[in-house]
Design an enzyme around this catalytic site. Sequence first.
Site, PDB file in Angstrom:
ATOM      1  N   ASP A 180       0.838  -1.241   0.122  1.00  0.00           N
ATOM      2  CA  ASP A 180       0.116  -0.163  -0.059  1.00  0.00           C
ATOM      3  C   ASP A 180       0.900   1.124  -0.219  1.00  0.00           C
ATOM      4  O   ASP A 180       1.846   1.274   0.769  1.00  0.00           O
ATOM      5  CB  ASP A 180      -0.930   0.014   1.245  1.00  0.00           C
ATOM      6  N   ILE A 181       0.535   2.277  -0.869  1.00  0.00           N
ATOM      7  CA  ILE A 181       1.540   3.395  -0.924  1.00  0.00           C
ATOM      8  C   ILE A 181       1.376   4.482   0.166  1.00  0.00           C
ATOM      9  O   ILE A 181       2.120   5.214   0.309  1.00  0.00           O
ATOM     10  CB  ILE A 181       1.059   4.157  -2.153  1.00  0.00           C
ATOM     11  N   GLU A 215     -12.246   3.779  -1.106  1.00  0.00           N
ATOM     12  CA  GLU A 215     -11.488   4.367  -1.949  1.00  0.00           C
ATOM     13  C   GLU A 215     -11.163   3.919  -3.381  1.00  0.00           C
ATOM     14  O   GLU A 215     -11.517   4.803  -4.324  1.00  0.00           O
ATOM     15  CB  GLU A 215      -9.976   4.597  -1.231  1.00  0.00           C
ATOM     16  N   HIS A 257     -10.002  -5.732  -3.162  1.00  0.00           N
ATOM     17  CA  HIS A 257      -8.771  -5.908  -2.287  1.00  0.00           C
ATOM     18  C   HIS A 257      -8.774  -6.231  -0.840  1.00  0.00           C
ATOM     19  O   HIS A 257      -9.891  -5.770  -0.338  1.00  0.00           O
ATOM     20  CB  HIS A 257      -8.010  -4.930  -2.610  1.00  0.00           C
ATOM     21  N   HIS A 315      -6.524  -5.550   2.525  1.00  0.00           N
ATOM     22  CA  HIS A 315      -5.473  -5.135   3.317  1.00  0.00           C
ATOM     23  C   HIS A 315      -4.978  -6.260   4.216  1.00  0.00           C
ATOM     24  O   HIS A 315      -5.604  -6.881   5.038  1.00  0.00           O
ATOM     25  CB  HIS A 315      -6.083  -3.881   4.225  1.00  0.00           C
TER      26      HIS A 315
END
Length: 130
Positions: A29-30, A88, A93, A95
């Site tokens: 994750d960025i 978002e 996805h 996490h």
Amino acid sequence: MASIFSRIIAGEIPSYRVAEDEKHYAFLDINPVAEGHVLVVPKHEVDYIFDLPDDEYAALTLFAKRVAKAQRKAIPCKRIAEAVLGLEVPHAHIHLIPINCEADVDFHHKVAVTPERMTEIAKAIADKFE
Ligand code: AMP
């Protein structure tokens, strides 16, 4: 229009890749809530995770399990937490977040990680992926 994650999977946008197979892609994750925060994504672009066909949902979960095992070997932590938000990015996805206490899963608290460290962490997880 393709989601940002589909563009990452296609290689149009750079990512810190940690694992991949024919149907899934995992990358850092960025904007992580902890060092080693990973996103696990199905290559089949579906917005809402619980709209995935049963077999694809099961396969995504099993792929995430393999990634979590690699994370736990690569990053000192008590456990890997799993979370699904999807508020978002409209591409399903999961996490995966290395944690030592409950407070480590706080999506309002982001940690700063340098690009060099992101590269290092991604490689450490990738090296442990089986
Ligand atoms: P959510 O959809 O609420 O589960 O959050 C989407 C997550 O994707 C956030 O934690 C973002 O930091 C992350 N994210 C968004 N764009 C990128 C990107 N280009 N590379 C890596 N992670 C991203």
